[in-house]
Design a protein around this motif. Structure first.
Motif, PDB file in Angstrom:
ATOM      1  N   PRO A   1       0.816  -1.208   0.000  1.00 21.57           N
ATOM      2  CA  PRO A   1       0.000   0.000   0.000  1.00 21.57           C
ATOM      3  C   PRO A   1       0.854   1.265   0.000  1.00 21.57           C
ATOM      4  O   PRO A   1       1.920   1.323   0.625  1.00 21.57           O
ATOM      5  CB  PRO A   1      -0.808  -0.125   1.298  1.00 21.57           C
ATOM      6  CG  PRO A   1      -0.817  -1.587   1.607  1.00 21.57           C
ATOM      7  CD  PRO A   1       0.499  -2.106   1.127  1.00 21.57           C
ATOM      8  N   LEU A   2       0.392   2.274  -0.709  1.00 19.52           N
ATOM      9  CA  LEU A   2       1.096   3.557  -0.720  1.00 19.52           C
ATOM     10  C   LEU A   2       1.029   4.205   0.659  1.00 19.52           C
ATOM     11  O   LEU A   2       0.003   4.126   1.342  1.00 19.52           O
ATOM     12  CB  LEU A   2       0.448   4.498  -1.736  1.00 19.52           C
ATOM     13  CG  LEU A   2       0.707   4.204  -3.214  1.00 19.52           C
ATOM     14  CD1 LEU A   2      -0.226   5.032  -4.068  1.00 19.52           C
ATOM     15  CD2 LEU A   2       2.156   4.507  -3.563  1.00 19.52           C
ATOM     16  N   PRO A   3       2.107   4.852   1.103  1.00 25.05           N
ATOM     17  CA  PRO A   3       2.035   5.580   2.374  1.00 25.05           C
ATOM     18  C   PRO A   3       0.960   6.664   2.299  1.00 25.05           C
ATOM     19  O   PRO A   3       0.954   7.457   1.353  1.00 25.05           O
ATOM     20  CB  PRO A   3       3.428   6.197   2.503  1.00 25.05           C
ATOM     21  CG  PRO A   3       4.309   5.360   1.641  1.00 25.05           C
ATOM     22  CD  PRO A   3       3.448   4.917   0.498  1.00 25.05           C
ATOM     23  N   PRO A   4       0.040   6.697   3.240  1.00 25.84           N
ATOM     24  CA  PRO A   4      -1.026   7.700   3.203  1.00 25.84           C
ATOM     25  C   PRO A   4      -0.544   9.037   3.758  1.00 25.84           C
ATOM     26  O   PRO A   4       0.554   9.140   4.321  1.00 25.84           O
ATOM     27  CB  PRO A   4      -2.086   7.088   4.112  1.00 25.84           C
ATOM     28  CG  PRO A   4      -1.287   6.331   5.127  1.00 25.84           C
ATOM     29  CD  PRO A   4      -0.108   5.772   4.369  1.00 25.84           C
ATOM     30  N   ASN A   5      -1.375  10.049   3.623  1.00 27.33           N
ATOM     31  CA  ASN A   5      -1.116  11.321   4.293  1.00 27.33           C
ATOM     32  C   ASN A   5      -0.921  11.059   5.784  1.00 27.33           C
ATOM     33  O   ASN A   5      -1.555  10.184   6.359  1.00 27.33           O
ATOM     34  CB  ASN A   5      -2.289  12.277   4.101  1.00 27.33           C
ATOM     35  CG  ASN A   5      -2.563  12.581   2.642  1.00 27.33           C
ATOM     36  OD1 ASN A   5      -2.842  11.667   1.865  1.00 27.33           O
ATOM     37  ND2 ASN A   5      -2.487  13.830   2.266  1.00 27.33           N
ATOM     38  N   HIS A   6      -0.031  11.826   6.391  1.00 25.71           N
ATOM     39  CA  HIS A   6       0.337  11.750   7.806  1.00 25.71           C
ATOM     40  C   HIS A   6       1.309  10.609   8.100  1.00 25.71           C
ATOM     41  O   HIS A   6       1.703  10.416   9.254  1.00 25.71           O
ATOM     42  CB  HIS A   6      -0.889  11.665   8.726  1.00 25.71           C
ATOM     43  CG  HIS A   6      -1.726  12.912   8.729  1.00 25.71           C
ATOM     44  ND1 HIS A   6      -2.510  13.284   9.799  1.00 25.71           N
ATOM     45  CD2 HIS A   6      -1.906  13.875   7.798  1.00 25.71           C
ATOM     46  CE1 HIS A   6      -3.134  14.417   9.506  1.00 25.71           C
ATOM     47  NE2 HIS A   6      -2.779  14.789   8.297  1.00 25.71           N
ATOM     48  N   SER A   7       1.680   9.845   7.097  1.00 22.16           N
ATOM     49  CA  SER A   7       2.688   8.807   7.275  1.00 22.16           C
ATOM     50  C   SER A   7       4.084   9.424   7.232  1.00 22.16           C
ATOM     51  O   SER A   7       4.336  10.371   6.475  1.00 22.16           O
ATOM     52  CB  SER A   7       2.574   7.763   6.160  1.00 22.16           C
ATOM     53  OG  SER A   7       3.759   6.973   6.071  1.00 22.16           O
ATOM     54  N   PRO A   8       5.037   8.896   8.012  1.00 20.38           N
ATOM     55  CA  PRO A   8       6.419   9.402   7.930  1.00 20.38           C
ATOM     56  C   PRO A   8       7.077   9.105   6.594  1.00 20.38           C
ATOM     57  O   PRO A   8       8.149   9.630   6.295  1.00 20.38           O
ATOM     58  CB  PRO A   8       7.128   8.687   9.078  1.00 20.38           C
ATOM     59  CG  PRO A   8       6.308   7.468   9.352  1.00 20.38           C
ATOM     60  CD  PRO A   8       4.901   7.862   9.057  1.00 20.38           C
ATOM     61  N   PHE A   9       6.425   8.265   5.760  1.00 21.07           N
ATOM     62  CA  PHE A   9       6.964   7.916   4.444  1.00 21.07           C
ATOM     63  C   PHE A   9       6.234   8.640   3.301  1.00 21.07           C
ATOM     64  O   PHE A   9       6.506   8.382   2.138  1.00 21.07           O
ATOM     65  CB  PHE A   9       6.870   6.404   4.226  1.00 21.07           C
ATOM     66  CG  PHE A   9       7.679   5.597   5.198  1.00 21.07           C
ATOM     67  CD1 PHE A   9       9.057   5.461   5.045  1.00 21.07           C
ATOM     68  CD2 PHE A   9       7.070   4.979   6.284  1.00 21.07           C
ATOM     69  CE1 PHE A   9       9.806   4.715   5.949  1.00 21.07           C
ATOM     70  CE2 PHE A   9       7.810   4.232   7.188  1.00 21.07           C
ATOM     71  CZ  PHE A   9       9.190   4.096   7.020  1.00 21.07           C
ATOM     72  N   PHE A  10       5.307   9.533   3.639  1.00 18.27           N
ATOM     73  CA  PHE A  10       4.547  10.237   2.609  1.00 18.27           C
ATOM     74  C   PHE A  10       5.481  11.138   1.796  1.00 18.27           C
ATOM     75  O   PHE A  10       6.143  12.014   2.339  1.00 18.27           O
ATOM     76  CB  PHE A  10       3.444  11.072   3.247  1.00 18.27           C
ATOM     77  CG  PHE A  10       2.539  11.770   2.254  1.00 18.27           C
ATOM     78  CD1 PHE A  10       1.626  11.042   1.514  1.00 18.27           C
ATOM     79  CD2 PHE A  10       2.611  13.141   2.074  1.00 18.27           C
ATOM     80  CE1 PHE A  10       0.783  11.674   0.601  1.00 18.27           C
ATOM     81  CE2 PHE A  10       1.776  13.784   1.167  1.00 18.27           C
ATOM     82  CZ  PHE A  10       0.856  13.048   0.427  1.00 18.27           C
ATOM     83  N   ALA A  11       5.544  10.911   0.486  1.00 18.61           N
ATOM     84  CA  ALA A  11       6.527  11.613  -0.340  1.00 18.61           C
ATOM     85  C   ALA A  11       5.972  11.863  -1.737  1.00 18.61           C
ATOM     86  O   ALA A  11       6.070  11.013  -2.621  1.00 18.61           O
ATOM     87  CB  ALA A  11       7.830  10.812  -0.428  1.00 18.61           C
ATOM     88  N   PRO A  12       5.349  13.022  -1.966  1.00 19.72           N
ATOM     89  CA  PRO A  12       4.860  13.341  -3.315  1.00 19.72           C
ATOM     90  C   PRO A  12       5.987  13.316  -4.345  1.00 19.72           C
ATOM     91  O   PRO A  12       7.131  13.668  -4.053  1.00 19.72           O
ATOM     92  CB  PRO A  12       4.303  14.760  -3.148  1.00 19.72           C
ATOM     93  CG  PRO A  12       3.919  14.847  -1.704  1.00 19.72           C
ATOM     94  CD  PRO A  12       4.968  14.045  -0.980  1.00 19.72           C
ATOM     95  N   HIS A  13       5.649  12.868  -5.550  1.00 18.09           N
ATOM     96  CA  HIS A  13       6.602  12.847  -6.659  1.00 18.09           C
ATOM     97  C   HIS A  13       6.672  14.268  -7.213  1.00 18.09           C
ATOM     98  O   HIS A  13       5.848  14.683  -8.030  1.00 18.09           O
ATOM     99  CB  HIS A  13       6.121  11.864  -7.725  1.00 18.09           C
ATOM    100  CG  HIS A  13       7.135  11.568  -8.780  1.00 18.09           C
ATOM    101  ND1 HIS A  13       7.476  12.480  -9.756  1.00 18.09           N
ATOM    102  CD2 HIS A  13       7.898  10.467  -9.022  1.00 18.09           C
ATOM    103  CE1 HIS A  13       8.383  11.958 -10.561  1.00 18.09           C
ATOM    104  NE2 HIS A  13       8.659  10.730 -10.132  1.00 18.09           N
ATOM    105  N   ALA A  14       7.682  15.020  -6.768  1.00 22.57           N
ATOM    106  CA  ALA A  14       7.728  16.452  -7.041  1.00 22.57           C
ATOM    107  C   ALA A  14       7.739  16.766  -8.534  1.00 22.57           C
ATOM    108  O   ALA A  14       7.067  17.707  -8.989  1.00 22.57           O
ATOM    109  CB  ALA A  14       8.943  17.072  -6.366  1.00 22.57           C
TER     110      ALA A  14
END
Length: 399
Positions: free
Chosen positions: A364-377
């Motif tokens: 599963p993709l890390p959700p918002n508020h996860s320490p791994f949340f990382a948008p593809h800039a």
């Protein structure tokens, strides 16, 4: 038009904001960076609105007044993405942009620059808002209370977007509620402190708090119909400082979320009832304190404006890059900006890169508020700018 030079500048702003996050109510540096950008874009800028709130006004003749909103604050999360531009706020009190507010700010900043650079495409006034304290659901109310609409003019439409873990380069619109309403409650259970060796001489608030947490887990089932969507979360429980001392108080933070005001009222009343009952059962020396720390309504964007913005996004992105959105039990204070019948549009902005999206079949993709949340800039930033420019031009023409 989003030129390569502007895209580089917007991306640099995003990376800088991500590396220097600030908590709700402490967004001084973030506000300054956003204010400087708006000033450079030609806006008349006011700071310190409802806390660290920033308001930019960009006028271009007679026409509608359209507000673009983004958030300034980050979360008390220790970042674990391993990105080269990861949060520099580490140590015992880490902070991270784990919800995409840095992306929202960069997208609005870029959109304002695009619109300021090509005024032939629109007429009217842009009201650009950098809102503090969204994560505590207090910033929108504070800005409105500080005269946002009285001082800067009531908008005809308010636009916002929010990062979410689906493919970057896409946007998603809901046909009903986008996010839930929320009530947050702070609870203090009063006990009678003492020595761990003589528990019969004390009233242990830890036991009472633990019993309260367990009992609260049944509230949603008891207070809502099976077809209703609602959640109750105890996100904070604190009591005592060492194991051989019975403390004299315990503190809980409770949040309820639902898609109707009546459900929020029922759930909140049940929290009060359960807390009081458990304290009475434990013979606490005084009644508990239960305080509503924040409340936000259901985020139900205007159907007409939402439909127009979605059509504009489909034309700009292609129908394959615009999808639907099921209601989320996440909460926002954005709907407060609809005060007095102001039309709103609110859509989701994808953040996952191609590699992450492909891997999501198995992990599963890390959700918002996860320490791994990382948008593809590289994909999410230009898409966010284009989505906001497109929506702004649409709102300026239909309102």
């Amino acid at each position: 038009m989003l030129t390569e030079e502007l895209l580089r500048a917007v991306t640099t702003l995003y990376l800088d904001l991500h590396a220097h996050p600030e908590l709700s109510g402490s967004e001084a540096r973030t506000a300054d960076r956003f204010a400087d950008w708006l000033t450079a874009a030609g806006c008349r800028v006011t700071t310190g609105v409802g806390g660290h709130g920033v308001v930019g006004v960009l006028e271009n003749g007679d026409g509608p007044r359209v507000m673009l909103r983004a958030e300034l604050d980050a979360l008390p999360v220790r970042e674990r993405t391993g990105l080269p531009y990861a949060s520099q706020v580490t140590g015992p009190s880490p902070v991270m942009h784990a919800c995409g507010h840095d992306l929202h700010l960069a997208a609005v900043a870029g959109a304002v620059s695009v619109l300021a650079g090509d005024r032939r495409r629109w007429r009217g006034t842009l009201l650009v808002v950098g809102q503090p304290a969204e994560e505590t659901l207090t910033g929108a109310r504070a800005m409105l209370g500080d005269g946002l609409y009285e001082r800067f003019g009531r908008p005809d439409a308010v636009l916002a977007q929010h990062a979410a873990p689906f493919p970057a380069g896409m946007v998603a619109h809901g046909s009903g509620p986008v996010t839930a309403g929320s009530v947050s409650l702070d609870v203090v259970v009063h006990g009678r402190g003492g020595h761990a060796a003589t528990p019969h001489l004390a009233v242990d608030p830890v036991v009472t708090a633990a019993a309260t947490v367990l009992r609260l887990q049944s509230v949603v089932a008891a207070e809502t119909a099976p077809a209703e969507q609602a959640v109750l979360t105890v996100g904070r429980l604190h009591a005592g400082r060492q194991s051989n001392v019975v403390p004299d108080r315990a503190e809980l933070g409770v949040t309820v979320r639902a898609f109707s005001e009546s459900a929020l009222d029922r759930l909140s009343a049940a929290v009060h009832r359960v807390v009081r009952a458990e304290c009475a059962a434990s013979d606490c020396p005084e009644p508990p304190d239960v305080t509503v720390s924040s409340r936000s309504p259901v985020n139900l964007p205007d159907p007409r404006l939402t439909s127009a913005v979605r059509e504009a996004h489909e034309e700009a992105f292609g129908t394959e890059r615009v999808t639907g959105w099921s209601p989320s039990l996440a909460a926002e204070d954005f709907p407060l900006f609809a005060e007095g019948g102001v039309a709103t549009a609110y859509w989701m902005l994808g953040t996952a890169g191609p590699r992450e999206w492909a891997a999501a079949r198995h992990t599963p993709l890390p959700p918002n508020h996860s320490p791994f949340f990382a948008p593809h800039a590289r994909l999410a930033v230009p898409a966010g700018v284009e989505a906001m420019v497109t929506a702004a031009l649409c709102a300026l023409s239909v309102t």
